[in-house]
Design a protein around this motif. Structure first.
Motif, PDB file in Angstrom:
ATOM      1  N   LYS A  67       0.836  -1.207   0.000  1.00 23.70           N
ATOM      2  CA  LYS A  67       0.000   0.000   0.000  1.00 23.70           C
ATOM      3  C   LYS A  67       0.867   1.251   0.000  1.00 23.70           C
ATOM      4  O   LYS A  67       0.552   2.226  -0.677  1.00 23.70           O
ATOM      5  CB  LYS A  67      -0.926   0.006   1.217  1.00 23.70           C
ATOM      6  CG  LYS A  67      -2.078  -0.951   1.104  1.00 23.70           C
ATOM      7  CD  LYS A  67      -2.938  -0.903   2.367  1.00 23.70           C
ATOM      8  CE  LYS A  67      -4.091  -1.865   2.291  1.00 23.70           C
ATOM      9  NZ  LYS A  67      -4.906  -1.854   3.527  1.00 23.70           N
ATOM     10  N   SER A  68       1.951   1.211   0.761  1.00 24.11           N
ATOM     11  CA  SER A  68       2.812   2.398   0.826  1.00 24.11           C
ATOM     12  C   SER A  68       3.501   2.654  -0.511  1.00 24.11           C
ATOM     13  O   SER A  68       3.706   3.809  -0.890  1.00 24.11           O
ATOM     14  CB  SER A  68       3.840   2.264   1.952  1.00 24.11           C
ATOM     15  OG  SER A  68       4.788   1.268   1.657  1.00 24.11           O
ATOM     16  N   SER A 122       1.007   4.624  -2.690  1.00 28.35           N
ATOM     17  CA  SER A 122       0.263   5.731  -2.085  1.00 28.35           C
ATOM     18  C   SER A 122       1.019   7.046  -2.223  1.00 28.35           C
ATOM     19  O   SER A 122       2.187   7.079  -2.613  1.00 28.35           O
ATOM     20  CB  SER A 122      -0.014   5.438  -0.613  1.00 28.35           C
ATOM     21  OG  SER A 122       1.199   5.372   0.098  1.00 28.35           O
ATOM     22  N   GLN A 123       0.314   8.115  -1.865  1.00 36.26           N
ATOM     23  CA  GLN A 123       0.913   9.444  -1.871  1.00 36.26           C
ATOM     24  C   GLN A 123       1.885   9.581  -0.709  1.00 36.26           C
ATOM     25  O   GLN A 123       1.810   8.832   0.268  1.00 36.26           O
ATOM     26  CB  GLN A 123      -0.188  10.510  -1.754  1.00 36.26           C
ATOM     27  CG  GLN A 123      -1.193  10.494  -2.882  1.00 36.26           C
ATOM     28  CD  GLN A 123      -0.557  10.791  -4.229  1.00 36.26           C
ATOM     29  OE1 GLN A 123       0.322  11.640  -4.329  1.00 36.26           O
ATOM     30  NE2 GLN A 123      -0.990  10.090  -5.262  1.00 36.26           N
ATOM     31  N   LYS A 124       2.760  10.568  -0.778  1.00 35.66           N
ATOM     32  CA  LYS A 124       3.816  10.737   0.220  1.00 35.66           C
ATOM     33  C   LYS A 124       3.270  10.804   1.648  1.00 35.66           C
ATOM     34  O   LYS A 124       3.824  10.188   2.560  1.00 35.66           O
ATOM     35  CB  LYS A 124       4.630  12.000  -0.082  1.00 35.66           C
ATOM     36  CG  LYS A 124       5.761  12.219   0.883  1.00 35.66           C
ATOM     37  CD  LYS A 124       6.550  13.478   0.556  1.00 35.66           C
ATOM     38  CE  LYS A 124       7.635  13.692   1.590  1.00 35.66           C
ATOM     39  NZ  LYS A 124       8.416  14.888   1.321  1.00 35.66           N
ATOM     40  N   GLU A 125       2.189  11.544   1.856  1.00 37.62           N
ATOM     41  CA  GLU A 125       1.636  11.698   3.196  1.00 37.62           C
ATOM     42  C   GLU A 125       1.159  10.363   3.763  1.00 37.62           C
ATOM     43  O   GLU A 125       1.314  10.076   4.941  1.00 37.62           O
ATOM     44  CB  GLU A 125       0.477  12.703   3.204  1.00 37.62           C
ATOM     45  CG  GLU A 125       0.829  14.091   2.708  1.00 37.62           C
ATOM     46  CD  GLU A 125       0.929  14.207   1.193  1.00 37.62           C
ATOM     47  OE1 GLU A 125       0.236  13.461   0.467  1.00 37.62           O
ATOM     48  OE2 GLU A 125       1.743  15.029   0.730  1.00 37.62           O
ATOM     49  N   GLU A 126       0.556   9.568   2.914  1.00 36.79           N
ATOM     50  CA  GLU A 126       0.065   8.257   3.350  1.00 36.79           C
ATOM     51  C   GLU A 126       1.211   7.269   3.558  1.00 36.79           C
ATOM     52  O   GLU A 126       1.133   6.402   4.418  1.00 36.79           O
ATOM     53  CB  GLU A 126      -0.902   7.689   2.313  1.00 36.79           C
ATOM     54  CG  GLU A 126      -2.200   8.456   2.182  1.00 36.79           C
ATOM     55  CD  GLU A 126      -3.049   7.914   1.048  1.00 36.79           C
ATOM     56  OE1 GLU A 126      -2.518   7.746  -0.069  1.00 36.79           O
ATOM     57  OE2 GLU A 126      -4.226   7.643   1.290  1.00 36.79           O
ATOM     58  N   LYS A 127       2.264   7.413   2.761  1.00 33.45           N
ATOM     59  CA  LYS A 127       3.407   6.504   2.867  1.00 33.45           C
ATOM     60  C   LYS A 127       3.961   6.489   4.285  1.00 33.45           C
ATOM     61  O   LYS A 127       4.259   5.433   4.829  1.00 33.45           O
ATOM     62  CB  LYS A 127       4.528   6.911   1.913  1.00 33.45           C
ATOM     63  CG  LYS A 127       4.316   6.546   0.478  1.00 33.45           C
ATOM     64  CD  LYS A 127       5.547   6.919  -0.324  1.00 33.45           C
ATOM     65  CE  LYS A 127       5.332   6.906  -1.792  1.00 33.45           C
ATOM     66  NZ  LYS A 127       4.998   5.653  -2.409  1.00 33.45           N
ATOM     67  N   LEU A 163      11.638  10.139   3.320  1.00 32.54           N
ATOM     68  CA  LEU A 163      10.387  10.861   3.085  1.00 32.54           C
ATOM     69  C   LEU A 163      10.264  12.112   3.954  1.00 32.54           C
ATOM     70  O   LEU A 163       9.566  13.051   3.586  1.00 32.54           O
ATOM     71  CB  LEU A 163       9.196   9.932   3.313  1.00 32.54           C
ATOM     72  CG  LEU A 163       9.028   8.817   2.287  1.00 32.54           C
ATOM     73  CD1 LEU A 163       7.949   7.863   2.714  1.00 32.54           C
ATOM     74  CD2 LEU A 163       8.735   9.390   0.904  1.00 32.54           C
TER      75      LEU A 163
END
Length: 107
Positions: free
Chosen positions: A44-45, A48-53, A106
């Motif tokens: 999933k990471s 996903s977008q950076k914030e979600e990662k 990140l």
């Protein structure tokens, strides 16, 4: 990193077959499920977008630490021998370092 967790699961899957029957489906099953959950979180990471990662990586890091503890417990109650324990712990250490490095990148 996905490949490392994938390979760790395959390795543990072979090891859990050697667990005593009383531990195979409880502790062994818990570890297998946690490995699969961690694989899912890492996948999933990746997508996903950076914030979600960052959130996913934190979850994966917690899972890796729980896995380390459960595998240590498996060794202490003699469900796995020292050789298998050291192999699994080494691979978990490597995965943990990879997660930490990715999280630092990140931030």
């Amino acid at each position: 990193m996905v490949h490392k967790i994938y390979e760790l699961y395959k390795l543990f899957h072979d090891f859990v077959k050697l667990f005593p029957k009383t531990e195979k489906y409880s502790l062994g099953g818990k570890i297998e499920n946690l490995l699969l959950d961690t694989l899912e979180i890492i996948l999933k990471s990746v997508f996903s977008q950076k914030e979600e990662k960052i959130s996913f990586l934190k979850q994966a890091d917690v899972n890796v630490n729980v896995l380390k503890m459960l595998i240590r417990l498996s060794n202490e109650i003699k469900s796995i021998d020292n050789k298998k324990y050291l192999i699994l712990q080494e691979k978990l250490q490597e995965i943990g370092k990879m997660i930490g490095g990715w999280a630092r990148y990140l931030n």
